[in-house]
Design a protein around this motif. Structure first.
Motif, short mmCIF file in Angstrom:
data_model
loop_
_atom_site.label_atom_id
_atom_site.label_comp_id
_atom_site.label_asym_id
_atom_site.label_seq_id
_atom_site.Cartn_x
_atom_site.Cartn_y
_atom_site.Cartn_z
N HIS A 1 -44.42 -59.72 7.51
CA HIS A 1 -45.30 -60.62 6.76
C HIS A 1 -46.37 -59.84 6.00
O HIS A 1 -46.64 -60.13 4.83
CB HIS A 1 -45.95 -61.62 7.73
N PHE A 2 -46.95 -58.83 6.70
CA PHE A 2 -47.98 -58.01 6.06
C PHE A 2 -47.39 -57.27 4.86
O PHE A 2 -48.00 -57.22 3.77
CB PHE A 2 -48.58 -57.02 7.07
N GLU A 3 -46.20 -56.67 5.03
CA GLU A 3 -45.58 -55.93 3.94
C GLU A 3 -45.19 -56.87 2.80
O GLU A 3 -45.29 -56.50 1.62
CB GLU A 3 -44.34 -55.16 4.46
N GLN A 4 -44.75 -58.10 3.13
CA GLN A 4 -44.44 -59.08 2.09
C GLN A 4 -45.70 -59.43 1.30
O GLN A 4 -45.67 -59.49 0.06
CB GLN A 4 -43.84 -60.36 2.70
N GLN A 5 -46.79 -59.67 2.00
CA GLN A 5 -48.05 -60.01 1.33
C GLN A 5 -48.51 -58.84 0.46
O GLN A 5 -49.00 -59.04 -0.67
CB GLN A 5 -49.13 -60.36 2.35
#
Length: 184
Positions: free
Chosen positions: A130-134
């Motif tokens: 999720h962090f990398e997607q954001q």
């Protein structure tokens, strides 16, 4: 009777004296001798034989009593040993059951701990994704915004004069600074 020897010589002539003499039949004399010896032994040896038999009887009875006592003690020791064996078998069964229970408990604890660790790793993975997607979305937004801004600036530069151009640049810089503050 002329002399004492003559009287013995004539004993053979007396009819009652015929039973006296030397018996040469060995079997008959042995039976007589044997019966006389047995009779004498019974008469005189009855007390001695009775004492010997009583002593032997007492020794046998004492030996039997001692054997019974030893047997009783042996049975008692055997029962004690059996009781100790039963107690030790019960303790061994308890240790075995407790050991199996402890092994099962440790196994379940290990499985639960592994599941928790896997769950935490899954959560960390999902958070990282999720962090990398954001972060990727933010980077794409920034590039799209920079390209749009450059395209708009290029269009404005070609269409605008210097004064309008400076004002548009100042507004865009202000908007870009506000956007950077929001994304950080």
């Amino acid at each position: 009777m002329k002399n004492g020897t003559d009287s013995f010589v004539f004993l053979g002539h007396w009819p009652s004296a015929e039973s006296f003499g030397v018996n040469t039949d060995i079997l008959a004399t042995n039976l007589i001798n044997l019966s006389v010896v047995i009779g004498v032994l019974i008469f005189f040896g009855k007390g001695v034989l009775s004492d010997l038999l009583d002593n032997r009887k007492q020794r046998i009875l004492t030996t039997i009593r001692n054997s019974e006592e030893l047997r009783g003690r042996a049975i008692e020791q055997l029962e004690k040993a059996r009781a100790r064996l039963r107690k030790i078998e019960i303790e061994a069964d308890q240790f075995r059951v407790n050991g199996y229970s402890e092994i099962e408990r440790e196994k379940m604890n290990l499985i639960n701990s592994t599941y928790k660790t896997l769950e935490q790793l899954e959560n960390y993975k999902n958070e990282t994704i999720h962090f990398e997607q954001q972060r990727a979305i933010n980077q794409v937004r920034q590039r799209v915004f920079q390209q749009a801004l450059q395209g708009a600036l290029g269009t404005l530069n070609s269409c605008l004069n210097n004064e309008l151009h400076l004002r548009t640049v100042n507004i865009n810089i202000g908007m870009f600074g506000a956007l950077n503050e929001i994304t950080d």
